[in-house]
Design a protein around this motif. Sequence first.
Motif, PDB file in Angstrom:
ATOM      1  N   GLY A  99      14.663  -7.286 -10.242  1.00  0.00           N
ATOM      2  CA  GLY A  99      16.104  -6.546 -10.367  1.00  0.00           C
ATOM      3  C   GLY A  99      16.667  -7.173  -8.862  1.00  0.00           C
ATOM      4  O   GLY A  99      16.150  -6.893  -7.009  1.00  0.00           O
ATOM      5  N   PHE A 100      18.202  -7.681  -8.830  1.00  0.00           N
ATOM      6  CA  PHE A 100      19.460  -8.549  -7.285  1.00  0.00           C
ATOM      7  C   PHE A 100      19.248  -6.851  -6.744  1.00  0.00           C
ATOM      8  O   PHE A 100      19.344  -6.984  -5.744  1.00  0.00           O
ATOM      9  CB  PHE A 100      20.173  -8.953  -8.247  1.00  0.00           C
ATOM     10  CG  PHE A 100      21.322  -8.916  -7.102  1.00  0.00           C
ATOM     11  CD1 PHE A 100      20.975  -9.672  -6.099  1.00  0.00           C
ATOM     12  CD2 PHE A 100      22.260  -8.468  -6.715  1.00  0.00           C
ATOM     13  CE1 PHE A 100      22.413 -10.685  -5.058  1.00  0.00           C
ATOM     14  CE2 PHE A 100      22.877  -7.970  -6.027  1.00  0.00           C
ATOM     15  CZ  PHE A 100      23.569  -9.498  -4.824  1.00  0.00           C
ATOM     16  N   GLU A 101      19.503  -5.922  -7.452  1.00  0.00           N
ATOM     17  CA  GLU A 101      19.823  -4.346  -6.794  1.00  0.00           C
ATOM     18  C   GLU A 101      19.059  -4.399  -5.418  1.00  0.00           C
ATOM     19  O   GLU A 101      18.820  -3.493  -4.419  1.00  0.00           O
ATOM     20  CB  GLU A 101      20.246  -3.545  -7.676  1.00  0.00           C
ATOM     21  CG  GLU A 101      22.336  -3.691  -8.398  1.00  0.00           C
ATOM     22  CD  GLU A 101      21.723  -4.843  -9.281  1.00  0.00           C
ATOM     23  OE1 GLU A 101      22.835  -4.557  -9.428  1.00  0.00           O
ATOM     24  OE2 GLU A 101      20.360  -5.308  -9.330  1.00  0.00           O
ATOM     25  N   ASP A 102      17.855  -4.268  -6.146  1.00  0.00           N
ATOM     26  CA  ASP A 102      16.410  -3.302  -5.662  1.00  0.00           C
ATOM     27  C   ASP A 102      16.030  -4.189  -4.109  1.00  0.00           C
ATOM     28  O   ASP A 102      15.777  -3.822  -3.235  1.00  0.00           O
ATOM     29  CB  ASP A 102      15.179  -3.156  -6.417  1.00  0.00           C
ATOM     30  CG  ASP A 102      14.844  -2.482  -7.718  1.00  0.00           C
ATOM     31  OD1 ASP A 102      15.494  -1.751  -7.429  1.00  0.00           O
ATOM     32  OD2 ASP A 102      14.747  -2.358  -8.569  1.00  0.00           O
ATOM     33  N   ILE A 103      16.239  -5.778  -4.124  1.00  0.00           N
ATOM     34  CA  ILE A 103      16.070  -6.657  -3.265  1.00  0.00           C
ATOM     35  C   ILE A 103      17.159  -6.446  -2.238  1.00  0.00           C
ATOM     36  O   ILE A 103      16.178  -6.804  -1.111  1.00  0.00           O
ATOM     37  CB  ILE A 103      16.004  -8.196  -3.990  1.00  0.00           C
ATOM     38  CG1 ILE A 103      14.550  -8.356  -4.781  1.00  0.00           C
ATOM     39  CG2 ILE A 103      15.712  -9.446  -2.569  1.00  0.00           C
ATOM     40  CD1 ILE A 103      14.910 -10.380  -5.135  1.00  0.00           C
ATOM     41  N   VAL A 104      18.359  -6.786  -2.654  1.00  0.00           N
ATOM     42  CA  VAL A 104      19.029  -5.847  -1.320  1.00  0.00           C
ATOM     43  C   VAL A 104      19.253  -4.632  -0.820  1.00  0.00           C
ATOM     44  O   VAL A 104      18.910  -4.687   0.418  1.00  0.00           O
ATOM     45  CB  VAL A 104      20.568  -5.621  -2.799  1.00  0.00           C
ATOM     46  CG1 VAL A 104      22.129  -5.211  -1.370  1.00  0.00           C
ATOM     47  CG2 VAL A 104      21.393  -7.155  -2.704  1.00  0.00           C
ATOM     48  N   ALA A 105      18.728  -4.070  -1.717  1.00  0.00           N
ATOM     49  CA  ALA A 105      18.291  -2.425  -0.877  1.00  0.00           C
ATOM     50  C   ALA A 105      16.840  -2.152  -0.297  1.00  0.00           C
ATOM     51  O   ALA A 105      17.141  -1.615   0.984  1.00  0.00           O
ATOM     52  CB  ALA A 105      18.245  -1.224  -2.111  1.00  0.00           C
ATOM     53  N   VAL A 106      15.980  -3.167  -0.128  1.00  0.00           N
ATOM     54  CA  VAL A 106      15.055  -3.354   0.898  1.00  0.00           C
ATOM     55  C   VAL A 106      15.349  -4.091   1.645  1.00  0.00           C
ATOM     56  O   VAL A 106      15.402  -3.456   2.605  1.00  0.00           O
ATOM     57  CB  VAL A 106      13.754  -4.164  -0.421  1.00  0.00           C
ATOM     58  CG1 VAL A 106      12.764  -4.598   1.184  1.00  0.00           C
ATOM     59  CG2 VAL A 106      13.276  -2.836  -0.892  1.00  0.00           C
ATOM     60  N   GLU A 117       0.733  -1.208   0.228  1.00  0.00           N
ATOM     61  CA  GLU A 117      -0.102  -0.313   0.085  1.00  0.00           C
ATOM     62  C   GLU A 117       1.042   1.084  -0.145  1.00  0.00           C
ATOM     63  O   GLU A 117       0.429   2.034  -0.976  1.00  0.00           O
ATOM     64  CB  GLU A 117      -0.893  -0.127   1.398  1.00  0.00           C
ATOM     65  CG  GLU A 117      -1.960  -1.425   1.636  1.00  0.00           C
ATOM     66  CD  GLU A 117      -2.938  -0.925   2.665  1.00  0.00           C
ATOM     67  OE1 GLU A 117      -2.136   0.021   3.551  1.00  0.00           O
ATOM     68  OE2 GLU A 117      -2.896  -1.904   2.410  1.00  0.00           O
ATOM     69  N   LEU A 118       1.865   1.249   0.977  1.00  0.00           N
ATOM     70  CA  LEU A 118       3.022   2.826   0.724  1.00  0.00           C
ATOM     71  C   LEU A 118       3.494   2.628  -0.277  1.00  0.00           C
ATOM     72  O   LEU A 118       4.039   4.008  -0.607  1.00  0.00           O
ATOM     73  CB  LEU A 118       4.286   2.659   2.675  1.00  0.00           C
ATOM     74  CG  LEU A 118       3.393   2.757   3.306  1.00  0.00           C
ATOM     75  CD1 LEU A 118       4.034   2.597   4.445  1.00  0.00           C
ATOM     76  CD2 LEU A 118       2.702   3.878   4.140  1.00  0.00           C
ATOM     77  N   ALA A 119       3.920   1.547  -0.638  1.00  0.00           N
ATOM     78  CA  ALA A 119       4.731   1.467  -2.454  1.00  0.00           C
ATOM     79  C   ALA A 119       3.811   2.025  -3.157  1.00  0.00           C
ATOM     80  O   ALA A 119       4.301   2.289  -4.481  1.00  0.00           O
ATOM     81  CB  ALA A 119       5.872   0.460  -2.106  1.00  0.00           C
ATOM     82  N   GLU A 120       2.364   1.651  -3.542  1.00  0.00           N
ATOM     83  CA  GLU A 120       1.583   2.576  -4.600  1.00  0.00           C
ATOM     84  C   GLU A 120       2.300   4.394  -4.624  1.00  0.00           C
ATOM     85  O   GLU A 120       2.628   4.374  -5.827  1.00  0.00           O
ATOM     86  CB  GLU A 120       0.283   2.487  -4.221  1.00  0.00           C
ATOM     87  CG  GLU A 120       0.203   0.664  -4.154  1.00  0.00           C
ATOM     88  CD  GLU A 120      -1.293   0.512  -4.033  1.00  0.00           C
ATOM     89  OE1 GLU A 120      -2.526   1.867  -4.426  1.00  0.00           O
ATOM     90  OE2 GLU A 120      -1.943  -0.221  -4.360  1.00  0.00           O
ATOM     91  N   GLY A 121       2.692   4.336  -3.689  1.00  0.00           N
ATOM     92  CA  GLY A 121       2.953   6.877  -3.698  1.00  0.00           C
ATOM     93  C   GLY A 121       4.051   6.499  -3.987  1.00  0.00           C
ATOM     94  O   GLY A 121       4.771   7.849  -3.655  1.00  0.00           O
ATOM     95  N   SER A 122       5.452   5.559  -3.947  1.00  0.00           N
ATOM     96  CA  SER A 122       6.680   5.492  -3.941  1.00  0.00           C
ATOM     97  C   SER A 122       7.351   4.711  -4.119  1.00  0.00           C
ATOM     98  O   SER A 122       7.020   3.895  -4.327  1.00  0.00           O
ATOM     99  CB  SER A 122       6.849   6.012  -2.103  1.00  0.00           C
ATOM    100  OG  SER A 122       7.108   4.996  -0.905  1.00  0.00           O
ATOM    101  N   ASP A 123       8.680   4.705  -3.409  1.00  0.00           N
ATOM    102  CA  ASP A 123       9.661   3.523  -3.932  1.00  0.00           C
ATOM    103  C   ASP A 123       9.204   2.820  -2.938  1.00  0.00           C
ATOM    104  O   ASP A 123       9.110   3.025  -1.331  1.00  0.00           O
ATOM    105  CB  ASP A 123      11.141   3.761  -4.534  1.00  0.00           C
ATOM    106  CG  ASP A 123      11.538   4.465  -3.606  1.00  0.00           C
ATOM    107  OD1 ASP A 123      12.379   4.166  -2.549  1.00  0.00           O
ATOM    108  OD2 ASP A 123      11.508   5.891  -3.498  1.00  0.00           O
ATOM    109  N   PRO A 124       9.950   1.119  -3.116  1.00  0.00           N
ATOM    110  CA  PRO A 124       9.949  -0.260  -2.333  1.00  0.00           C
ATOM    111  C   PRO A 124      10.696   0.663  -0.800  1.00  0.00           C
ATOM    112  O   PRO A 124      10.267   0.567   0.238  1.00  0.00           O
ATOM    113  CB  PRO A 124      10.996  -0.666  -2.565  1.00  0.00           C
ATOM    114  CG  PRO A 124      10.238  -1.181  -3.765  1.00  0.00           C
ATOM    115  CD  PRO A 124      10.883   0.456  -4.826  1.00  0.00           C
ATOM    116  N   ILE A 125      11.901   0.930  -0.993  1.00  0.00           N
ATOM    117  CA  ILE A 125      12.965   1.865  -0.197  1.00  0.00           C
ATOM    118  C   ILE A 125      11.914   2.556   0.722  1.00  0.00           C
ATOM    119  O   ILE A 125      12.166   2.720   1.929  1.00  0.00           O
ATOM    120  CB  ILE A 125      14.446   2.049  -0.388  1.00  0.00           C
ATOM    121  CG1 ILE A 125      14.765   1.075  -1.076  1.00  0.00           C
ATOM    122  CG2 ILE A 125      14.715   2.484   0.675  1.00  0.00           C
ATOM    123  CD1 ILE A 125      15.998   1.558  -1.922  1.00  0.00           C
TER     124      ILE A 125
END
Length: 224
Positions: A147-154, A76-84
């Motif tokens: 993406g690997f980088e996105d998963i690592v960042a989260v 829900e929060l990620a709908e208006g922003s990025d996952p991080i």
Amino acid sequence: MTGIRETKKATTRTTLARCTAELAYEHGVEGMTVAAITAAAGVSQRTFHNYFDSREKALLTFIESSMEKLGEKLAELAEGSDPISAVEQLIIGETISGAAGVDSFLALDRLTRALLSTNPADAGEHQLATLRDAVDRILTERLGLTGFEDIVAVHATLHSGFTALIYHEFELRHGRDVDDPITLLRRAFAVVRGGVNQIYTPHGGQVRLSSASTRSSTVDPAIP
């Protein structure tokens, strides 16, 4: 009648899983006995074994459920922003609201470590695999990360939140002065977003973060 019966069974299963988590959270795995669980839930030990093969399975069920709820909030929060930023908003928002007990963000880390510490020889790998599957569902299905980088960042953001809250709890327990939880969270997120190389000088000296730099501009401005 069938619907009522199934609802009652689901309620009993949920109650047993929650009582297991509460005992593990308050007393550690030593207090998480089947006898204690059934006493807290007000059912017989036979009833417990009708639903779960072991106390570890009951705790795992609660943790999985908590992870799924976490995934829903993050989505829900990620709908208006990025996952991080969604992770930041979730952790800071929950900390501000004073969420406590087994429903808190911090409890998820404590309960997961409690579960893995039991590590029965025949179930340890299965428990870990199940937890990984639950996390994968959150990252790929709910947050849409591939993406690997996105998963690592989260992952890094989540763990920085755990670290900040655990650090605050530890310092308080030992009677030491420590920043408030929100300040520590913002400092932790600043490290993740800025990278270690921006926090330390090439000569090993630490660059002290200013109050402005510890407040991520991507966090919901409605959060104080």
